[in-house]
Design a protein around this motif. Structure first.
Motif, PDB file in Angstrom:
ATOM      1  N   SER A  62    -106.916  88.349  31.616  1.00 36.14           N
ATOM      2  CA  SER A  62    -106.956  89.239  32.784  1.00 36.14           C
ATOM      3  C   SER A  62    -107.398  88.500  34.047  1.00 36.14           C
ATOM      4  O   SER A  62    -107.108  88.940  35.152  1.00 36.14           O
ATOM      5  CB  SER A  62    -107.890  90.420  32.528  1.00 36.14           C
ATOM      6  OG  SER A  62    -109.208  89.953  32.300  1.00 36.14           O
ATOM      7  N   SER A  63    -108.067  87.353  33.884  1.00 35.91           N
ATOM      8  CA  SER A  63    -108.493  86.582  35.060  1.00 35.91           C
ATOM      9  C   SER A  63    -107.424  85.605  35.533  1.00 35.91           C
ATOM     10  O   SER A  63    -107.562  85.024  36.613  1.00 35.91           O
ATOM     11  CB  SER A  63    -109.783  85.812  34.758  1.00 35.91           C
ATOM     12  OG  SER A  63    -109.541  84.780  33.830  1.00 35.91           O
ATOM     13  N   TYR A  64    -106.367  85.429  34.751  1.00 31.02           N
ATOM     14  CA  TYR A  64    -105.267  84.557  35.175  1.00 31.02           C
ATOM     15  C   TYR A  64    -104.532  85.248  36.325  1.00 31.02           C
ATOM     16  O   TYR A  64    -104.020  86.345  36.175  1.00 31.02           O
ATOM     17  CB  TYR A  64    -104.307  84.273  34.013  1.00 31.02           C
ATOM     18  CG  TYR A  64    -103.064  83.522  34.431  1.00 31.02           C
ATOM     19  CD1 TYR A  64    -103.139  82.219  34.891  1.00 31.02           C
ATOM     20  CD2 TYR A  64    -101.814  84.123  34.383  1.00 31.02           C
ATOM     21  CE1 TYR A  64    -102.011  81.528  35.287  1.00 31.02           C
ATOM     22  CE2 TYR A  64    -100.672  83.443  34.765  1.00 31.02           C
ATOM     23  CZ  TYR A  64    -100.784  82.143  35.220  1.00 31.02           C
ATOM     24  OH  TYR A  64     -99.659  81.462  35.612  1.00 31.02           O
ATOM     25  N   GLN A  65    -104.498  84.580  37.466  1.00 30.43           N
ATOM     26  CA  GLN A  65    -103.944  85.194  38.670  1.00 30.43           C
ATOM     27  C   GLN A  65    -102.529  84.754  38.986  1.00 30.43           C
ATOM     28  O   GLN A  65    -101.925  85.253  39.924  1.00 30.43           O
ATOM     29  CB  GLN A  65    -104.854  84.895  39.860  1.00 30.43           C
ATOM     30  CG  GLN A  65    -106.254  85.437  39.671  1.00 30.43           C
ATOM     31  CD  GLN A  65    -107.200  84.986  40.769  1.00 30.43           C
ATOM     32  OE1 GLN A  65    -106.861  84.169  41.613  1.00 30.43           O
ATOM     33  NE2 GLN A  65    -108.404  85.530  40.747  1.00 30.43           N
ATOM     34  N   GLY A  66    -102.012  83.796  38.250  1.00 32.51           N
ATOM     35  CA  GLY A  66    -100.649  83.353  38.494  1.00 32.51           C
ATOM     36  C   GLY A  66    -100.493  82.426  39.686  1.00 32.51           C
ATOM     37  O   GLY A  66     -99.377  82.154  40.118  1.00 32.51           O
ATOM     38  N   LYS A  67    -101.597  81.907  40.212  1.00 32.32           N
ATOM     39  CA  LYS A  67    -101.517  80.993  41.358  1.00 32.32           C
ATOM     40  C   LYS A  67    -101.002  79.621  40.930  1.00 32.32           C
ATOM     41  O   LYS A  67    -100.467  78.880  41.736  1.00 32.32           O
ATOM     42  CB  LYS A  67    -102.877  80.855  42.029  1.00 32.32           C
ATOM     43  CG  LYS A  67    -103.338  82.122  42.713  1.00 32.32           C
ATOM     44  CD  LYS A  67    -104.689  81.951  43.364  1.00 32.32           C
ATOM     45  CE  LYS A  67    -105.120  83.246  44.046  1.00 32.32           C
ATOM     46  NZ  LYS A  67    -106.459  83.134  44.610  1.00 32.32           N
ATOM     47  N   SER A  68    -101.203  79.300  39.682  1.00 35.65           N
ATOM     48  CA  SER A  68    -100.673  78.058  39.113  1.00 35.65           C
ATOM     49  C   SER A  68     -99.861  78.436  37.882  1.00 35.65           C
ATOM     50  O   SER A  68     -99.898  79.579  37.429  1.00 35.65           O
ATOM     51  CB  SER A  68    -101.813  77.110  38.730  1.00 35.65           C
ATOM     52  OG  SER A  68    -102.624  77.692  37.731  1.00 35.65           O
TER      53      SER A  68
END
Length: 191
Positions: A62-68
């Motif tokens: 849930s903390s993975y933001q997809g910025k990388s």
């Protein structure tokens, strides 16, 4: 498959389909295990770290933001876990030596390496990699074998991009010196 496919499975997990996480495990298990093994140099520890990495990734999804890229995020979890384990077990972390070689030296070794058998070269490169400290092996593996960009490696390791470039350069120099010292004398006495 590409990054978009990863996001599909991440969304599936977020929506309650926890079985979708198995796709991500299957896709990245060799990558995570390989990095773990390069850093820890022990199959049992590498297997344990790989499992821990996927557990942490699942718990933190849930903390993975997809910025990388997802793979970069997963590399970062693996890298941090390996560093923690190495410190916990008080494994020695080696410092980088300053090595100064001229461009001419690099050109000479390059020319001589083209003269030896490819299998011998592959074996020599493998041995040269094994001589590097674990953190150098990781940088070389990520950059040359995993085709990660310097910016992604910086994100994974927490180093600055310029520091990554310097460390990769130094690791290459160490490998060069190993190859120069350990390949057949005949190859290096061609001149």
């Amino acid at each position: 498959m590409n990054r978009k496919d990863d996001h599909y499975y991440i969304e599936q997990v977020a929506n309650g389909n926890v079985a979708a996480f198995s796709y991500l495990v299957e896709k990245y298990r060799d990558m995570v295990y390989g990095l773990s093994l390069k850093m820890l140099r022990n199959t049992e520890d590498a297997e344990e770290l790989a499992q821990d990495t996927f557990v942490k990734a699942f718990q933190s999804l849930s903390s993975y933001q997809g910025k990388s890229k997802f793979s970069t995020w997963l590399y970062r979890i693996t890298y941090n876990g390996a560093i923690t384990l190495m410190r916990k077990r008080k494994l020695e972390l080696y410092s980088l030596d300053e090595q100064r070689l001229s461009d001419e030296d690099e050109l000479t070794i390059g020319n001589r390496l083209t003269e030896i058998d490819q299998e011998e070269l592959a074996e020599s490169l493998k041995k040269a990699m094994e001589e590097l400290p674990a953190d150098d092996q990781v940088l070389i593996t990520l950059f040359y074998y995993e085709d990660q960009r310097v910016e992604d490696i910086a994100h994974i390791t927490g180093l600055s991009a310029s520091n990554v470039k310097v460390k990769i350069h130094r690791a290459r120099k160490k490998m060069y010196l190993y190859l120069k010292e350990n390949l057949e004398e005949a190859v290096f006495n061609v001149l």
